[in-house]
Design an enzyme around this catalytic site. Structure first.
Site, PDB file in Angstrom:
ATOM      1  N   GLU A 214      -4.702   8.585   3.451  1.00  0.00           N
ATOM      2  CA  GLU A 214      -5.965   8.041   2.938  1.00  0.00           C
ATOM      3  C   GLU A 214      -7.166   8.538   3.735  1.00  0.00           C
ATOM      4  O   GLU A 214      -8.302   8.137   3.470  1.00  0.00           O
ATOM      5  CB  GLU A 214      -5.914   6.509   2.965  1.00  0.00           C
ATOM      6  CG  GLU A 214      -5.152   5.904   1.798  1.00  0.00           C
ATOM      7  CD  GLU A 214      -3.695   6.344   1.746  1.00  0.00           C
ATOM      8  OE1 GLU A 214      -3.292   6.930   0.723  1.00  0.00           O
ATOM      9  OE2 GLU A 214      -2.952   6.122   2.727  1.00  0.00           O
ATOM     10  N   ASN A 297       1.256  10.922  -0.739  1.00  0.00           N
ATOM     11  CA  ASN A 297       0.280  11.253  -1.776  1.00  0.00           C
ATOM     12  C   ASN A 297      -0.641  12.388  -1.362  1.00  0.00           C
ATOM     13  O   ASN A 297      -0.924  12.587  -0.183  1.00  0.00           O
ATOM     14  CB  ASN A 297      -0.574  10.026  -2.096  1.00  0.00           C
ATOM     15  CG  ASN A 297      -1.342   9.522  -0.882  1.00  0.00           C
ATOM     16  OD1 ASN A 297      -0.759   8.893  -0.001  1.00  0.00           O
ATOM     17  ND2 ASN A 297      -2.642   9.778  -0.823  1.00  0.00           N
ATOM     18  N   ASP A 339      -1.224   7.464  -6.709  1.00  0.00           N
ATOM     19  CA  ASP A 339      -0.815   7.162  -5.336  1.00  0.00           C
ATOM     20  C   ASP A 339       0.660   6.770  -5.267  1.00  0.00           C
ATOM     21  O   ASP A 339       1.037   5.835  -4.574  1.00  0.00           O
ATOM     22  CB  ASP A 339      -1.676   6.058  -4.712  1.00  0.00           C
ATOM     23  CG  ASP A 339      -1.306   5.824  -3.245  1.00  0.00           C
ATOM     24  OD1 ASP A 339      -1.136   6.815  -2.507  1.00  0.00           O
ATOM     25  OD2 ASP A 339      -1.149   4.655  -2.845  1.00  0.00           O
ATOM     26  N   ASP A 341       3.290   7.638  -3.505  1.00  0.00           N
ATOM     27  CA  ASP A 341       3.884   8.319  -2.341  1.00  0.00           C
ATOM     28  C   ASP A 341       5.381   8.539  -2.507  1.00  0.00           C
ATOM     29  O   ASP A 341       6.080   7.682  -3.043  1.00  0.00           O
ATOM     30  CB  ASP A 341       3.705   7.469  -1.076  1.00  0.00           C
ATOM     31  CG  ASP A 341       2.307   7.536  -0.530  1.00  0.00           C
ATOM     32  OD1 ASP A 341       2.122   8.173   0.508  1.00  0.00           O
ATOM     33  OD2 ASP A 341       1.404   6.930  -1.144  1.00  0.00           O
ATOM     34  N   ARG A 366       8.422   5.491  -5.378  1.00  0.00           N
ATOM     35  CA  ARG A 366       7.312   4.624  -5.739  1.00  0.00           C
ATOM     36  C   ARG A 366       7.009   4.728  -7.230  1.00  0.00           C
ATOM     37  O   ARG A 366       6.579   3.755  -7.856  1.00  0.00           O
ATOM     38  CB  ARG A 366       6.052   5.019  -4.933  1.00  0.00           C
ATOM     39  CG  ARG A 366       6.031   4.561  -3.487  1.00  0.00           C
ATOM     40  CD  ARG A 366       5.097   3.401  -3.239  1.00  0.00           C
ATOM     41  NE  ARG A 366       3.697   3.742  -3.284  1.00  0.00           N
ATOM     42  CZ  ARG A 366       2.941   4.034  -2.234  1.00  0.00           C
ATOM     43  NH1 ARG A 366       3.476   4.097  -1.031  1.00  0.00           N
ATOM     44  NH2 ARG A 366       1.659   4.273  -2.368  1.00  0.00           N
TER      45      ARG A 366
END
Length: 615
Positions: A214, A297, A339, A341, A366
């Site tokens: 992030e 991500n 997102d 991951d 995920r």
């Protein structure tokens, strides 16, 4: 304040010492199993021996294969109802307690989130502290920790306890005394690089990852010498071949990846801030000498800003343990828009897949698909939904490996500032890092899951080193017409479907444990340790610990008795609202609103609880 905000944890307890206790400590230390230092070549062999003795829990996942299975069988379906707390230990630290304790002989090693304390506890004296270690870290690292100040545990090898601190320093401690043996720096928090994952010992090496997707880091996996901390190899997730350690033999789904396969799929130099962090779990096949793990991500979360497949984010890697060179790769979600991951654990299991005995790698991603690959070749054998709510894709083409996307749920199709609604699963995924378990007796996988959807609105964001590089507003909520946020499931890989499912009010954020006694364990965000029948999922026992459980359940044996241990301590992504004092629905990257009612069920606090039964 960073993405989630910050704050300093409470200080730990101060323990008094006496000559009597010092004598007891020396007795406990002398009883350590395998704690004498060995040369690097033997370290892996000794760790393998420790893991094969079910009295120990010598690795975070119990073994190299990430199976999270215990051969102990004193606690059975018949007597699990007699479980009760035996002793407990307060860590003195708030916020999210992920991972779990290690047990080597008569000593248990317990870790905490920031400030990353480590305790050696005497099992002969109900957890009396033999030694404790608290690193000195700049609290400025807290605002650049994405999803709470978590740490997923320490590792053991060659008479050393290995800790990856939040500030990226990797420290080797003498397992007997807690004194520093060596220390290296693995990253730069000023660039948004932090450490949250547990180190992994392979042969004479310490394998460590990096967090910071992030914040636009260039994700990587690094190997250091277990003996002295010297750099052995470093393999990036994105970039040119000499950085990601690809050669002409590296394949994807059986075909050569080709020269500079990563940088061709990014616009300009975006790969340099492309994410692909490696903050999850690692596994190892000694016979193949391959290390397996997943990358996270791509950065930013705004897919409009990074055209291309963004290789090799969201990828399963199989790397040679000695050189780091990749044998094969498989990208699960090219050009991620949600997102999702790919860092969740890779479980290595010799089991039937589609009716055929297979050296399998099983990965519950995920994105909501349970992937099964041949771990020798990287061939994709299965990719099935393990939650019916998954709607961003209808399936995965086994030949191309590509997901069949549903345009309605694309976060890119409407462009920036368009809010795509009703995407399932949410960015949390059907499962985040909370590890599943494999039972080699019944060949069933036990999976803690999230059951949650989201709205996702991307917006333009500029990269600045050390600042959030997210570019999306997310809101999360239960699936339409439902009021629970999690399930604990049994999954049959041979049939490619769910065998049974137990609904939970909140996401199941703890790691699972299966045992030879036919009992499976997990924890809940409200704080319950639960024991269920492996065959049916029937609840056998539950006990509410002092705080929500996001830690992983472990088993060990001491003086002939089986025990179950778990860390409670609410936090992590699901508990970030309470952990960091956030209140807006979209804060915590969307998790705060979804888990707002957690405050009605539990509070913060780090506690280890040990359970047993009376003979």
């Amino acid at each position: 304040m960073g993405v989630f905000g910050g704050g300093r944890p409470n200080p730990g307890r101060i323990f008094m010492k006496s000559s009597k206790r010092l004598l007891a400590m020396s007795v406990a230390v002398s009883a350590f199993v395998g704690l004498t230092a060995v040369d690097g070549a033997r370290a892996n062999e000794d760790l393998a021996k420790l893991s094969k003795n079910p009295a120990n829990w010598s690795m975070q996942a119990g073994d190299f294969a990430n199976q999270r299975y215990s051969a102990l069988k004193q606690i059975t379906v018949a007597n699990a109802g007699k479980l009760h707390p035996v002793w407990s230990f307060s860590t003195g630290v708030l916020r999210g307690h992920e991972g779990g304790p290690l047990v080597i002989g008569d000593v248990m090693y317990v870790h905490t989130p920031f400030p990353n304390k480590v305790f050696a506890l005497d099992l002969n004296d109900n957890g009396r502290v033999i030694w404790s270690y608290e690193p000195k870290q700049d609290p400025e690292v807290i605002p650049v920790m994405c999803c709470d100040t978590v740490n997923r545990g320490v590792a053991y090898g060659d008479g050393k306890i290995i800790l990856a601190q939040a500030d990226t320093k990797v420290v080797a401690l003498d397992a007997k005394t807690g004194k520093e043996v060596w220390k290296v720096t693995n990253g730069d928090p000023k660039k948004g690089e932090t450490s949250t994952s547990a180190p992994f010992i392979v042969k004479d090496k310490v394998i460590v990852g990096i967090s910071g997707g992030e914040f636009g880091v260039q994700g990587r996996l690094t190997a250091y010498s277990l003996k002295d901390g010297k750099l052995v190899w470093k393999a990036f997730s994105t970039g040119p071949d000499d950085q990601i350690l690809f050669d002409d033999k590296t394949t994807a789904l059986g075909k050569p990846v080709g020269k500079d396969s990563s940088i061709k799929t990014w616009q300009g130099d975006q790969w340099k801030t492309g994410g692909g962090a490696t903050w999850g779990w690692y596994s190892y096949d000694p016979k193949l000498n391959l290390v397996y793990y997943g990358s996270g991500n791509p950065s930013t979360w705004n897919p409009v800003q990074r055209p291309g497949e963004n290789k090799w984010s969201m990828t399963i890697f199989a790397r040679d343990a000695d050189t780091g060179v990749a044998k094969w790769v498989y990208q699960m979600t090219p050009h991620d828009e949600w997102d999702y991951d790919g860092i969740n654990e890779m479980i290595l299991a010799d089991t039937k897949v589609n009716g055929k005995e297979t050296k399998a790698l099983v990965h519950f991603d995920r994105n909501g698909f349970a992937y099964v690959l041949d771990r020798v070749t990287g061939e994709l054998l299965q990719a099935n939904k393990f939650d019916p709510i998954v709607n961003w894709a209808t399936g995965v083409d086994l030949k191309t490996g590509l997901p069949d996307r549903v345009k309605k749920y694309s976060t890119e199709a409407g462009g920036e500032d368009h809010n795509t609604k009703g995407i399932c699963p949410a960015a949390l995924g059907v499962k985040d890092q909370q590890p599943a378990s494999f039972d080699p007796q019944n060949h069933m996988f036990y999976v803690p899951t999230n059951h949650i959807c989201m709205d996702y609105e991307p917006f333009k964001v500029s990269y600045t080193a050390g600042q959030p590089f997210v570019g999306s507003t997310v809101n999360m909520y239960p699936p339409p017409g439902e009021n629970h946020l999690g399930n604990f499931i049994a999954y049959d890989v041979n049939k490619g479907k769910i065998a049974w499912s137990d609904p939970e009010l909140f996401s199941v954020w703890s790691g699972a444990l299966s045992t030879a006694g036919g009992v499976v364990y997990y924890g809940t965000l409200e704080g319950y340790l639960k024991a269920v029948d492996a065959k049916t999922g029937k609840l056998l026992y539950k006990y509410k610990t002092p705080s929500g459980i996001i830690g992983n359940v472990n088993a060990y044996e001491h003086k002939g008795k089986q025990y179950i241990a778990v860390l409670s301590g609410l936090g992590g992504w699901a508990g970030i609202g309470m952990a960091a004092g956030l209140s807006g629905d979209a804060e915590g990257l969307g998790a705060v609103g979804a888990y707002r009612s957690l405050a009605n069920y539990t509070q913060l606090g780090g506690v280890l609880t040990v359970f047993g039964i009376d003979n």
